[in-house]
Motif scaffolding. Structure first.
Motif, PDB file in Angstrom:
ATOM      1  N   HIS A 146      50.376  26.697  44.775  1.00 23.74           N
ATOM      2  CA  HIS A 146      49.682  27.957  44.517  1.00 23.74           C
ATOM      3  C   HIS A 146      49.118  28.540  45.811  1.00 23.74           C
ATOM      4  N   ALA A 147      49.030  29.870  45.846  1.00 21.61           N
ATOM      5  CA  ALA A 147      48.504  30.571  47.021  1.00 21.61           C
ATOM      6  C   ALA A 147      48.056  31.965  46.610  1.00 21.61           C
ATOM      7  N   PHE A 148      47.085  32.517  47.349  1.00 23.68           N
ATOM      8  CA  PHE A 148      46.662  33.902  47.126  1.00 23.68           C
ATOM      9  C   PHE A 148      47.766  34.846  47.568  1.00 23.68           C
ATOM     10  N   ILE A 149      48.016  35.893  46.766  1.00 23.26           N
ATOM     11  CA  ILE A 149      48.991  36.904  47.189  1.00 23.26           C
ATOM     12  C   ILE A 149      48.394  38.313  47.200  1.00 23.26           C
ATOM     13  N   ASP A 150      47.149  38.471  46.748  1.00 21.93           N
ATOM     14  CA  ASP A 150      46.539  39.804  46.784  1.00 21.93           C
ATOM     15  C   ASP A 150      45.030  39.665  46.720  1.00 21.93           C
ATOM     16  N   ARG A 151      44.341  40.751  47.123  1.00 21.77           N
ATOM     17  CA  ARG A 151      42.875  40.741  47.144  1.00 21.77           C
ATOM     18  C   ARG A 151      42.367  42.170  47.147  1.00 21.77           C
ATOM     19  N   ALA A 152      41.134  42.355  46.698  1.00 25.82           N
ATOM     20  CA  ALA A 152      40.499  43.674  46.710  1.00 25.82           C
ATOM     21  C   ALA A 152      38.992  43.472  46.788  1.00 25.82           C
ATOM     22  N   LEU A 153      38.347  44.286  47.595  1.00 26.81           N
ATOM     23  CA  LEU A 153      36.887  44.262  47.696  1.00 26.81           C
ATOM     24  C   LEU A 153      36.309  45.226  46.662  1.00 26.81           C
ATOM     25  N   TYR A 154      35.441  44.703  45.798  1.00 23.01           N
ATOM     26  CA  TYR A 154      34.806  45.534  44.777  1.00 23.01           C
ATOM     27  C   TYR A 154      33.665  46.321  45.408  1.00 23.01           C
ATOM     28  N   LEU A 155      33.688  47.654  45.203  1.00 25.13           N
ATOM     29  CA  LEU A 155      32.622  48.523  45.695  1.00 25.13           C
ATOM     30  C   LEU A 155      31.813  49.057  44.520  1.00 25.13           C
ATOM     31  N   PRO A 156      30.542  48.664  44.388  1.00 32.99           N
ATOM     32  CA  PRO A 156      29.695  49.215  43.323  1.00 32.99           C
ATOM     33  C   PRO A 156      29.509  50.724  43.518  1.00 32.99           C
ATOM     34  N   LYS A 157      29.076  51.406  42.460  1.00 34.88           N
ATOM     35  CA  LYS A 157      28.864  52.850  42.554  1.00 34.88           C
ATOM     36  C   LYS A 157      27.818  53.211  43.591  1.00 34.88           C
TER      37      LYS A 157
END
Length: 399
Positions: A146-157
């Motif tokens: 297994h390995a990471f293939i994607d990511r996203a930084l969550y931005l609050p309002k």
């Protein structure tokens, strides 16, 4: 590493590191910047417990952290292009049509208010509301590893609505507020567009209902997605009617409805729980996508902890006739991403990013993902069963 000599292990490590560096080298137009990026990767894979700029610089033989910091901040290169490189690199080794795409999030504890996306918010990493960033990740989990293939930084309002904060953190103008499930949907769509081979998606209750379900049905992918105890389920066209909240349905099940099954092997052996499954409705896949045919089943999977009786609930979607043991196995794949977060933080410095910008976070995390994918590749090749030796038939004696 199983079955390998010290010399073979060192050569496997060295060749894998060369391959990983070669993959990312085209991202950099200047040789010196490419060299700095390669040294950054060396630092992430080094023995230092803290992967700070000073520590990485010392390991690279630099007089200070400036080159290391420039890779994350001042340099000009595309972190999303590296994300795609990591995905393709991981798939070269881990690809399997029966793989599970696991979605989950992790927190990055921070002090102050300048780091992009930081806010007082709940993170399971700390088990409480605290000052942190939240990253949403997609991990590719197959029988090969297994390995990471994607990511996203969550931005609050509080971030997306504040032009001054956005400007200071270099948040692109195109970035708008998106919920965590919406970020997950984007990553799933990105995997589909890239023809990533997988059959299932697993996620916890943050991502369990709504747009993700419909996107996966249209794509012909099965899922095991966590839902809350108050989520309502209703059956139709089934011999035994089911209607009510997940908690109430579980409470009404007879003892014989439960089976003790393993969700996979963990660090302490088989992860055994009691499970129950109810198929609620059979639907034609063509209702969601005219290109697909066959009957699929919507269901409710329930997990009960053996020691304390705690319940967890999952909405499921699978081809008709799929057994509960398969759904349990898919849900058990979520353990892999939890293990990945722990390894990436403890060994590769996933949460040691010192930059405050949008680009800095994505660059740092993408480089860590590359390091993790390299380790997954090494682990797979090291543990692969060696080819069986065959006895060569001797030629017949002409005399």
């Amino acid at each position: 590493m199983a079955g390998l000599s010290v010399e073979e292990t060192l050569e496997l490590w060295a060749s894998s590191l060369r391959a990983a560096k070669a993959r990312m080298r085209p991202l950099f137009t200047q040789a010196r910047v490419a060299t700095s990026a390669e040294r950054f990767l060396d630092g992430l894979l080094g023995e230092e417990r803290r992967k700070t700029g000073w520590m990485r610089a010392e390991a690279a033989g630099d007089p200070g952290p400036w080159r290391q910091q420039a890779i994350l901040g001042r340099g000009s290169w595309d972190a999303d292009a590296l994300r795609n490189i990591v995905r393709d690199y991981a798939l070269d080794t881990l690809a399997d049509p029966e793989a599970v795409l696991v979605i989950d999030e992790t927190g990055f504890l921070k002090q102050g208010h300048a780091s992009c996306g930081v806010a007082r918010q709940y993170t399971g990493s700390a088990g409480k509301i605290t000052n942190c960033q939240i990253g949403v990740f997609a991990s590719y989990v197959s029988r090969h590893g297994h390995a990471f293939i994607d990511r996203a930084l969550y931005l609050p309002k509080a971030w997306t609505d504040d032009l001054e904060r956005r400007t200071r953190a270099h948040v692109p103008e195109t970035v708008e507020f998106a919920t965590k499930p919406a970020l997950a949907c984007v990553m799933i769509e990105r995997a589909l567009l890239a023809d990533v081979p997988f059959s299932w998606v697993a996620a916890d209750s943050v991502y369990g209902v709504g747009a993700i379900e419909m996107a996966l049905r249209r794509a012909g992918k099965g899922y095991v997605l966590g839902v809350s105890a108050n989520h309502s389920f209703t059956s139709w066209a089934k011999p035994h009617a089911v209607s009510g909240t997940a908690r109430d349905i579980a409470g009404a099940l007879p003892p014989e409805a439960w089976q003790r099954l393993s969700a996979g092997s963990g660090t302490k052996g088989e992860r055994l729980h009691d499970w129950a499954y109810l198929d609620l409705a059979d639907l034609d896949a063509g209702e969601f996508n005219a290109d697909f045919h066959g009957v699929w089943t919507r269901g409710l999977l329930i997990r009960r902890n053996i020691s304390d009786g705690e319940l967890a609930f999952f909405t499921t979607w699978c081809p008709e006739g799929t057994g509960m043991d398969t759904l349990v196995r898919v849900e058990g794949h979520r353990w892999a991403i939890e293990d990945s977060f722990e390894t990436a933080k403890n060994e590769l410095g996933l949460d040691h990013n010192e930059t405050r910008s949008w680009h800095g976070w994505h660059r740092h995390v993408s480089l860590v993902m590359l390091a993790f994918a390299m380790m997954a590749t090494i682990r797979h090749h090291a543990n692969a069963e060696p080819p069986k030796k065959t006895m060569r038939r001797m030629p017949a004696n002409p005399g």
